[in-house]
Scaffold this active site. Sequence first.
Site, PDB file in Angstrom:
ATOM      1  N   GLU A 176    -133.455  62.932  29.489  1.00 49.59           N
ATOM      2  CA  GLU A 176    -134.435  63.512  30.572  1.00 49.59           C
ATOM      3  C   GLU A 176    -134.210  62.689  31.906  1.00 49.59           C
ATOM      4  OE1 GLU A 176    -139.195  63.929  31.700  1.00 49.59           O
ATOM      5  OE2 GLU A 176    -138.661  63.005  29.776  1.00 49.59           O
ATOM      6  N   LYS A 212    -133.909  67.615  29.179  1.00 54.07           N
ATOM      7  CA  LYS A 212    -135.257  68.040  29.604  1.00 54.07           C
ATOM      8  C   LYS A 212    -135.246  67.727  31.294  1.00 54.07           C
ATOM      9  CE  LYS A 212    -140.040  66.972  29.661  1.00 54.07           C
ATOM     10  NZ  LYS A 212    -141.174  66.255  28.602  1.00 54.07           N
TER      11      LYS A 212
END
Length: 294
Positions: A176, A212
């Site tokens: 992420e 992400k």
Amino acid sequence: MNKKQIDLMENGEGFIAALDQSGGSTPGALADYGIAEAEYETEAEMFKLIHEMRTRVITSPAFSSDQILAAILFKQTMNNKMEGKYTADYLWEEKGILPILKVDQGTENKENGVQLMKPMTKLEQLLEEAKKHNIFGTKMRSIIHSANPKGIKDIAAQQFEYGKKIYDAGFIPILEPEVNIKSEDKFESEKILKEEILKLLQELDDEKYIFKLSIPSQADFYQDIIEHPNVVRVVALSGGYSQEAAVNKLSENHNMIASFSRALLQDLDVDQSKEEFNNTLKDAVIKIYNASIT
């Protein structure tokens, strides 16, 4: 690795619920839920209250594998139980929802326009705990604030470095590298990040990662990453957008699914009746699900 679980994450319809607020973000999450900081005194009381909130969400009939593929948990949640079972086992055995664990230890101060992750000194121990709790995957977050090529290169390299360790330990990692949605040069940052990710993906062997990412400034901007054979899924964080804005923006991006926290929970309140709570959660789940299957 469990092939059935990997297939579910790779091919299933639905989204990831992010329920991984840690010590620093828990007071804000509780305040949004209607519990002020004055209502608890100790960290233990705070974590008890947030676990009660998460239990109410996860055990709700609105929290269903019909729309939800996975849930991201904080360590405290993993080590606690729901209806007599550890949370990860409850998710998978009772709900058919994959359990994912937040593993980063927070971010460093800003340097070169980014916040790298702090060194993960507890990673090996945490992964051992995760294995005992039947965790499917992990999540780790760093933040990009401006389009600094060196900073973004360092962010991507660090994410991939830890991703390799986590994959080798038997988990599917979520990488992420969040781009701050308020950044004045957000799209420039996204272009640099995409280039770095694609470059590093070419160096992989059989590793499988989930990414992400912030919802991109240009619709379908991450299709090259989505279609890469080493990528299980690309999921979107809400990044501070309201539920309405996050859903609308995500619906413009095909094959990108949600991994929302605030946009999922924003209208829930501790004082709602069981019926009100479940209906409010169901409404959010359906909206986010519909945006995730475009």
